[in-house]
Design an enzyme around this catalytic site. Structure first.
Site, mmCIF file in Angstrom:
data_model
loop_
_atom_site.group_PDB
_atom_site.id
_atom_site.type_symbol
_atom_site.label_atom_id
_atom_site.label_comp_id
_atom_site.label_asym_id
_atom_site.label_seq_id
_atom_site.Cartn_x
_atom_site.Cartn_y
_atom_site.Cartn_z
ATOM 1 C CG HIS A 176 26.233 31.890 -8.552
ATOM 2 N ND1 HIS A 176 24.809 31.983 -8.145
ATOM 3 C CD2 HIS A 176 26.455 30.357 -8.669
ATOM 4 C CE1 HIS A 176 24.539 30.687 -8.152
ATOM 5 N NE2 HIS A 176 25.178 29.745 -8.529
ATOM 6 C CG HIS A 203 28.754 26.917 -7.743
ATOM 7 N ND1 HIS A 203 28.687 26.797 -9.166
ATOM 8 C CD2 HIS A 203 27.137 27.217 -7.552
ATOM 9 C CE1 HIS A 203 27.350 26.762 -9.768
ATOM 10 N NE2 HIS A 203 26.720 27.116 -8.774
ATOM 11 C CG HIS A 222 24.630 24.224 -10.041
ATOM 12 N ND1 HIS A 222 24.452 25.668 -10.320
ATOM 13 C CD2 HIS A 222 24.490 23.733 -10.921
ATOM 14 C CE1 HIS A 222 24.122 25.687 -11.696
ATOM 15 N NE2 HIS A 222 23.997 24.544 -12.186
ATOM 16 C CD GLU A 270 32.546 25.772 -10.451
ATOM 17 O OE1 GLU A 270 32.397 25.046 -11.187
ATOM 18 O OE2 GLU A 270 31.372 26.405 -10.020
ATOM 19 C CG HIS A 323 21.279 29.370 -10.806
ATOM 20 N ND1 HIS A 323 22.038 29.605 -12.107
ATOM 21 C CD2 HIS A 323 21.805 28.750 -9.721
ATOM 22 C CE1 HIS A 323 23.099 29.010 -11.632
ATOM 23 N NE2 HIS A 323 23.227 28.541 -10.267
HETATM 24 FE FE FE2 Z 1 24.651 27.566 -9.090
#
Ligand code: FE2
Length: 132
Positions: free
Chosen positions: A46, A18, A119, A16, A52
């Site tokens: 990322h 993040h 996110h 993941e 973003h």
């Molecule tokens: Fe993100």
């Protein structure tokens, strides 16, 4: 209504992008400074674009047996390619990676939190043992 802590997501940082990755010694000497590095997207990058990006990373240390944590650092990333020419036109970006030094006389847990602009909030933690 959710409690604020329920808004913090976590996962395995290897899968993941993040999750804050905390790199520091597992065991340190009491009262001696040691390095801590926190980054995101160690295995899976990322994005870092105007649309973003990671806004900030904050780090806290909670000594064993104490009621409250101590904030040991807060880092904002404020350049994400924006310019008068438009999004992603400036070529100037701050990368979501920070280094700090800290010391402690007590073992405890280092917590890292981060905010992605789309996110949400993420967290991770790492135990640090102090040897006298
Ligand atoms: Fe993100």
């Amino acid at each position: 209504m959710k409690q604020f802590e329920e808004l913090f997501q976590t996962a395995d940082w290897k899968t993941e992008k993040h999750v804050p990755v905390i790199e520091c010694p597992d065991r340190v000497k009491a009262g001696e400074f040691f390095p801590v590095k926190v980054t995101l997207g160690k295995e899976i990058a990322h994005p870092n674009t105007t649309e973003h990006h990671i806004r900030w990373i904050s780090a806290y240390f909670h000594p064993d047996g104490e009621k409250f944590p101590y904030q040991v650092g807060h880092f904002e990333f404020t350049a994400h390619g924006e310019s008068t020419e438009g999004p992603d036109k400036s070529s100037i970006y701050t990368h979501h990676e920070v280094s700090l030094s800290m010391k402690t006389g007590k073992s405890g847990v280092l917590y890292a939190t981060a905010l992605c602009n789309i996110h949400g909030l993420w967290r991770s933690e790492k135990e640090i043992k102090v040897s006298k």
